[in-house]
Scaffold this motif. Structure first.
Motif, PDB file in Angstrom:
ATOM      1  N   CYS A 412      -3.850   2.554   1.913  1.00 60.71           N
ATOM      2  CA  CYS A 412      -4.728   3.504   1.218  1.00 60.71           C
ATOM      3  C   CYS A 412      -4.182   4.918   1.446  1.00 60.71           C
ATOM      4  O   CYS A 412      -4.028   5.353   2.594  1.00 60.71           O
ATOM      5  CB  CYS A 412      -6.153   3.385   1.760  1.00 60.71           C
ATOM      6  SG  CYS A 412      -7.257   4.628   1.061  1.00 60.71           S
ATOM      7  N   TYR A 417      -5.912   3.165   5.640  1.00 59.08           N
ATOM      8  CA  TYR A 417      -6.235   1.749   5.861  1.00 59.08           C
ATOM      9  C   TYR A 417      -5.110   0.871   5.277  1.00 59.08           C
ATOM     10  O   TYR A 417      -4.597   1.152   4.192  1.00 59.08           O
ATOM     11  CB  TYR A 417      -7.575   1.418   5.182  1.00 59.08           C
ATOM     12  CG  TYR A 417      -7.858  -0.064   5.054  1.00 59.08           C
ATOM     13  CD1 TYR A 417      -8.361  -0.796   6.126  1.00 59.08           C
ATOM     14  CD2 TYR A 417      -7.614  -0.737   3.852  1.00 59.08           C
ATOM     15  CE1 TYR A 417      -8.616  -2.151   6.009  1.00 59.08           C
ATOM     16  CE2 TYR A 417      -7.879  -2.094   3.714  1.00 59.08           C
ATOM     17  CZ  TYR A 417      -8.375  -2.796   4.799  1.00 59.08           C
ATOM     18  OH  TYR A 417      -8.623  -4.143   4.671  1.00 59.08           O
ATOM     19  N   TYR A 419      -4.092  -2.718   3.801  1.00 56.97           N
ATOM     20  CA  TYR A 419      -4.524  -4.042   3.337  1.00 56.97           C
ATOM     21  C   TYR A 419      -3.397  -5.024   3.612  1.00 56.97           C
ATOM     22  O   TYR A 419      -2.277  -4.872   3.108  1.00 56.97           O
ATOM     23  CB  TYR A 419      -4.855  -4.051   1.837  1.00 56.97           C
ATOM     24  CG  TYR A 419      -5.209  -5.453   1.383  1.00 56.97           C
ATOM     25  CD1 TYR A 419      -6.460  -5.995   1.651  1.00 56.97           C
ATOM     26  CD2 TYR A 419      -4.256  -6.262   0.750  1.00 56.97           C
ATOM     27  CE1 TYR A 419      -6.773  -7.303   1.300  1.00 56.97           C
ATOM     28  CE2 TYR A 419      -4.559  -7.577   0.387  1.00 56.97           C
ATOM     29  CZ  TYR A 419      -5.823  -8.084   0.668  1.00 56.97           C
ATOM     30  OH  TYR A 419      -6.124  -9.385   0.327  1.00 56.97           O
ATOM     31  N   ARG A 444     -12.829  -2.170  -3.147  1.00 53.22           N
ATOM     32  CA  ARG A 444     -12.593  -0.803  -2.690  1.00 53.22           C
ATOM     33  C   ARG A 444     -12.142  -0.799  -1.234  1.00 53.22           C
ATOM     34  O   ARG A 444     -12.389  -1.764  -0.500  1.00 53.22           O
ATOM     35  CB  ARG A 444     -13.869   0.032  -2.833  1.00 53.22           C
ATOM     36  CG  ARG A 444     -14.188   0.280  -4.297  1.00 53.22           C
ATOM     37  CD  ARG A 444     -15.325   1.217  -4.547  1.00 53.22           C
ATOM     38  NE  ARG A 444     -15.253   1.636  -5.960  1.00 53.22           N
ATOM     39  CZ  ARG A 444     -14.855   2.832  -6.375  1.00 53.22           C
ATOM     40  NH1 ARG A 444     -14.517   3.750  -5.506  1.00 53.22           N
ATOM     41  NH2 ARG A 444     -14.790   3.130  -7.656  1.00 53.22           N
ATOM     42  N   CYS A 445     -11.494   0.271  -0.861  1.00 54.68           N
ATOM     43  CA  CYS A 445     -11.051   0.426   0.527  1.00 54.68           C
ATOM     44  C   CYS A 445     -12.258   0.274   1.460  1.00 54.68           C
ATOM     45  O   CYS A 445     -13.258   0.983   1.288  1.00 54.68           O
ATOM     46  CB  CYS A 445     -10.404   1.799   0.725  1.00 54.68           C
ATOM     47  SG  CYS A 445     -10.015   2.146   2.448  1.00 54.68           S
ATOM     48  N   LYS A 452      -8.647   0.595  -5.879  1.00 59.75           N
ATOM     49  CA  LYS A 452      -7.301   0.032  -5.683  1.00 59.75           C
ATOM     50  C   LYS A 452      -6.191   0.992  -6.112  1.00 59.75           C
ATOM     51  O   LYS A 452      -5.091   0.969  -5.564  1.00 59.75           O
ATOM     52  CB  LYS A 452      -7.182  -1.264  -6.507  1.00 59.75           C
ATOM     53  CG  LYS A 452      -7.918  -2.447  -5.906  1.00 59.75           C
ATOM     54  CD  LYS A 452      -7.871  -3.652  -6.840  1.00 59.75           C
ATOM     55  CE  LYS A 452      -6.486  -4.246  -6.962  1.00 59.75           C
ATOM     56  NZ  LYS A 452      -6.461  -5.433  -7.843  1.00 59.75           N
ATOM     57  N   PHE A 455      -4.060   2.918  -3.633  1.00 57.67           N
ATOM     58  CA  PHE A 455      -3.191   2.222  -2.672  1.00 57.67           C
ATOM     59  C   PHE A 455      -1.744   2.253  -3.138  1.00 57.67           C
ATOM     60  O   PHE A 455      -1.463   2.199  -4.323  1.00 57.67           O
ATOM     61  CB  PHE A 455      -3.650   0.771  -2.499  1.00 57.67           C
ATOM     62  CG  PHE A 455      -4.825   0.619  -1.569  1.00 57.67           C
ATOM     63  CD1 PHE A 455      -6.087   1.090  -1.925  1.00 57.67           C
ATOM     64  CD2 PHE A 455      -4.687   0.016  -0.332  1.00 57.67           C
ATOM     65  CE1 PHE A 455      -7.181   0.964  -1.078  1.00 57.67           C
ATOM     66  CE2 PHE A 455      -5.762  -0.124   0.524  1.00 57.67           C
ATOM     67  CZ  PHE A 455      -7.015   0.354   0.148  1.00 57.67           C
TER      68      PHE A 455
END
Ligand code: FEO
Length: 456
Positions: A412, A417, A419, A444-445, A452, A455
């Motif tokens: 992110c 963050y 993923y 969503r984060c 998204k 990201f």
């Protein structure tokens, strides 16, 4: 004179260019340090933290160049280790009734340090202190890195006063991250994280997530040591998220001590073997008794695996290796592999004892280690090379073995963050193994709630 850092905030700390050791001799500070104190002049006036005791009279004298201390309405003590509270007794001689805002633990520590019955006001997470146009909000940050630690956020100016968090032992006159050498600053921020905050990494991660979830705008992060993060302040938050997550790079570090060069010869051969088996891995080598201990610890933090060698001396290992192992135990490294080696003349205890200590430090042992009798001959050197090669194979970067089309992690760009398709996002019903591209469009984060599209 102080230095203005925003319309209402002036830095009134002390830059300590000469400091080379901190916490006694536990931490080296090759680029000096600073003890940052901040004066907020709104309708009410607040002072955040003070400086170390040897500079107490200088601090108060220079503060008086900025303001009559009797005009200070509140003192905020984010953390009460002596490098930040040491000048408080000198200041309180001038303004004995001024309220001191701190956590409950902070009050206990101040009472324990200075045995004074000052006007304490204890605060908890979410408590606020209106100053006029701006308001201070307190956020407890227990064990980052002491039980009393808290952060203070100044709305209106959008400054997070983070005390030791996000700090660096880095002296500068210019005071902000955009005005100093970026590579040197990164080195010091990393060294600081490893040697001060790493034991508390799970709490760092949790606290960062908690702060990000508040969605507060942050224009500056103002720690109590080193420079203020003014340019892209969230970069250090994102970096902390990475460091707090069992961080490692594709690096193997060979550490050794030596008496008559035999263990050093083994280290050289082991390093050769590593490189022959895995030309992509970064290999570094340090003589423990001749290298700054905190720099070594920082290199260990960066490594996916280490080899630690010592000659056997008095049925054990050298004092330098012993000291390093004790520091490694305390810093609680995660996600690291290791093995031991060393030369010997008769009992050959060192590799076995080092292996035991490494396990106690939380390292996963790759094998039982290797030892060489007296001075290594050609056969022993070949054995060390083979040992190094086998070690490199055993710890080969798993990412290198991933197929090229393996699902990729995505980061992110707002909060940092990560993923990870291997983990998915089970709390939001996304099973492990779900590629980023297969996430629902409305996913969503989990931290900052960005879509998204944010990201990369
Ligand atoms: Fe900078 Fe924990 O004191």
């Amino acid at each position: 004179m102080g230095k203005q850092i925003s319309s209402l905030v002036t830095w009134v700390g002390k830059t300590d260019w000469e400091r080379r050791h901190f916490h006694g001799d536990e931490l080296s500070t090759g680029r000096g340090t600073s003890y940052n104190s901040y004066l907020i002049r709104d309708e009410k006036i607040a002072l955040i933290d003070t400086v170390w005791q040897p500079f107490d009279t200088e601090f108060v004298a220079r503060l008086k160049e900025e303001i009559d201390p009797r005009e200070i309405d509140y003192i905020i003590m984010n953390h009460n280790e002596i490098d930040h509270s040491g000048a408080l007794p000198e200041l309180m001689r001038e303004i004995p009734d001024t309220p001191i805002y701190c956590t409950k633990k902070g009050e206990a520590i101040l009472r324990g340090h200075y045995h004074a019955d000052w006007n304490f006001v204890t605060v908890k997470t979410g408590d606020t202190l209106p100053l006029g146009r701006t308001t201070l909000t307190f956020i407890e940050a227990t064990m980052l890195h002491w039980p009393d630690t808290m952060f203070s956020y100044l709305s209106g100016e959008n400054i997070l006063f983070s005390n030791d968090g996000f700090g660096q032992h880095f002296a500068s006159d210019s005071l902000t991250n955009d005005t100093v050498d970026a590579a040197a600053l990164y080195e010091e921020a990393l060294k600081y994280y490893v040697n001060i905050l790493n034991p508390y990494s799970p709490l760092v991660r949790k606290k960062i997530d908690e702060i990000l979830a508040l969605g507060l705008p942050v224009s500056m992060i103002a720690p109590s040591h080193g420079v203020i993060w003014r340019d892209d302040p969230m970069q250090i938050v994102e970096q902390y998220r990475k460091w707090a997550d069992a961080y490692q790079e594709n690096q193997i570090t060979v550490l050794y001590d030596t008496m008559w060069e035999s263990t050093r010869t083994m280290a050289d051969a082991i390093a050769d073997g590593i490189r022959s088996a895995d030309p992509d891995v970064r290999v570094k080598r340090f003589k423990v008794s001749a290298t700054d201990k905190n720099d070594i610890l920082t290199e260990i933090f960066r490594s996916k695996a280490i080899l630690l060698g010592s000659p056997t001396v008095n049925y054990g290992f050298t004092y330098a290796v012993g000291g390093l192992l004790e520091m490694m135990r305390g810093l609680k490294f995660r996600n690291k592999k290791a093995a031991a080696f060393g030369s010997y003349g008769w009992s050959g205890d060192a590799p076995g004892q080092i292996s035991k200590k490494l396990e106690e430090c939380g390292f996963a042992l790759v094998n039982e280690g290797i030892k060489t009798l007296w001075v290594p001959d050609a056969a022993a050197i070949d054995a060390c090379r083979a040992f190094g090669a086998a070690f490199a194979e055993a710890v080969r970067d798993e990412k290198a073995d991933e197929p090229a089309d393996a699902p990729q992690k995505k980061v992110c760009t707002v909060c940092g963050y990560v993923y990870d398709p291997a983990k998915g996002d089970p709390e939001r019903g996304i099973p492990a193994g779900t590629p980023f591209e297969a996430l629902p469009d409305d996913w969503r984060c989990p931290i900052c709630k960005m879509p998204k599209s944010k990201f990369e």
